[in-house]
Design a protein around this motif. Structure first.
Motif, short mmCIF file in Angstrom:
data_model
loop_
_atom_site.label_atom_id
_atom_site.label_comp_id
_atom_site.label_asym_id
_atom_site.label_seq_id
_atom_site.Cartn_x
_atom_site.Cartn_y
_atom_site.Cartn_z
N LYS A 43 0.74 -1.22 -0.01
CA LYS A 43 -0.12 -0.04 0.11
C LYS A 43 0.88 1.14 0.21
O LYS A 43 0.65 2.32 -0.78
N ARG A 44 2.07 1.23 0.72
CA ARG A 44 2.86 2.43 0.68
C ARG A 44 3.57 2.60 -0.45
O ARG A 44 3.45 3.70 -0.89
N GLU A 46 2.28 1.68 -3.22
CA GLU A 46 1.33 2.37 -4.51
C GLU A 46 1.09 3.76 -4.11
O GLU A 46 1.06 4.35 -5.34
N ALA A 47 1.00 4.00 -2.77
CA ALA A 47 0.67 5.40 -2.63
C ALA A 47 1.73 6.42 -3.07
O ALA A 47 1.62 7.55 -3.50
N ALA A 48 3.09 5.79 -2.93
CA ALA A 48 4.45 6.61 -3.49
C ALA A 48 4.62 6.59 -5.03
O ALA A 48 5.37 7.19 -5.33
N GLN A 49 3.56 5.95 -5.62
CA GLN A 49 3.62 5.69 -7.17
C GLN A 49 4.74 5.02 -7.36
O GLN A 49 5.47 4.98 -8.53
N VAL A 50 5.36 4.17 -6.60
CA VAL A 50 6.55 3.30 -7.11
C VAL A 50 5.93 2.29 -7.88
O VAL A 50 6.38 1.73 -8.89
N ILE A 51 4.89 1.80 -7.26
CA ILE A 51 3.98 0.69 -8.10
C ILE A 51 2.82 1.35 -8.80
O ILE A 51 2.11 2.00 -7.99
N ARG A 52 2.80 1.86 -9.97
CA ARG A 52 2.00 2.44 -10.73
C ARG A 52 0.72 1.79 -11.29
O ARG A 52 -0.44 2.22 -11.30
N ALA A 53 0.77 0.30 -11.44
CA ALA A 53 -0.32 -0.44 -12.23
C ALA A 53 0.19 -1.98 -12.00
O ALA A 53 1.52 -2.36 -11.79
N TYR A 54 -0.74 -2.86 -12.21
CA TYR A 54 -0.54 -4.21 -12.48
C TYR A 54 -1.03 -4.65 -13.70
O TYR A 54 -2.22 -4.30 -14.20
#
Length: 149
Positions: A43-44, A46-54
């Protein structure tokens, strides 16, 4: 190394890039963290936009695209092609670049005639140079945290 991305985060990112459908519990088993700890870290990220999508990795040939091409586009001013490339489903990547070309794009086509139609449409925006991909040696390589000296 990014101080906000620790070794656990790096391992989580590596596992998700290998298989975006891996469960948080399985990630936890592999990196020795609890499932709730893994979920919170994801979640962190994703919130930081390190993970942008799946996303799913789709085989273009299975959908009828027999040709992958790289097209360079030289334009005089600005990015008049931006709307076109955004709406053209065969253009799967487009980068504004430095140098003589304004943009470089990766294009899928079912055959040579299909590729020619796309090239003709792009020529409205400037001159093009096209290279057909013969072999792909590296694609979709996992992204790692850069080492900082």
């Amino acid at each position: 190394m990014n101080s906000k991305i620790d070794q656990f985060d790096q391992k989580i990112l590596q596992l998700l890039q290998q298989d975006a459908r891996i469960s948080h519990a399985e990630i936890g088993r592999q990196i020795h963290l609890s499932q709730p700890a893994v979920s919170e870290r994801i979640k962190r990220l994703e919130a930081a936009q390190v993970i942008r999508a799946y996303r799913a990795d789709i085989n273009p040939k299975a959908l009828g695209y027999q040709i992958t091409a790289m097209i360079r586009l030289s334009t005089r001013q600005g990015r008049p092609y931006a709307q076109y490339v955004a709406n053209c489903p065969e253009i799967i990547d487009c980068y504004t670049v430095t140098g003589e070309d304004g943009a470089v794009m990766r294009v899928l086509a079912s055959d040579v005639e299909h590729l020619q139609r796309i090239i003709n449409e792009l020529n409205v925006f400037g001159s093009t140079s096209t290279a057909i991909v013969l072999t792909t040696h590296v694609a979709g390589k996992p992204i790692t945290v850069p080492a900082i000296d």
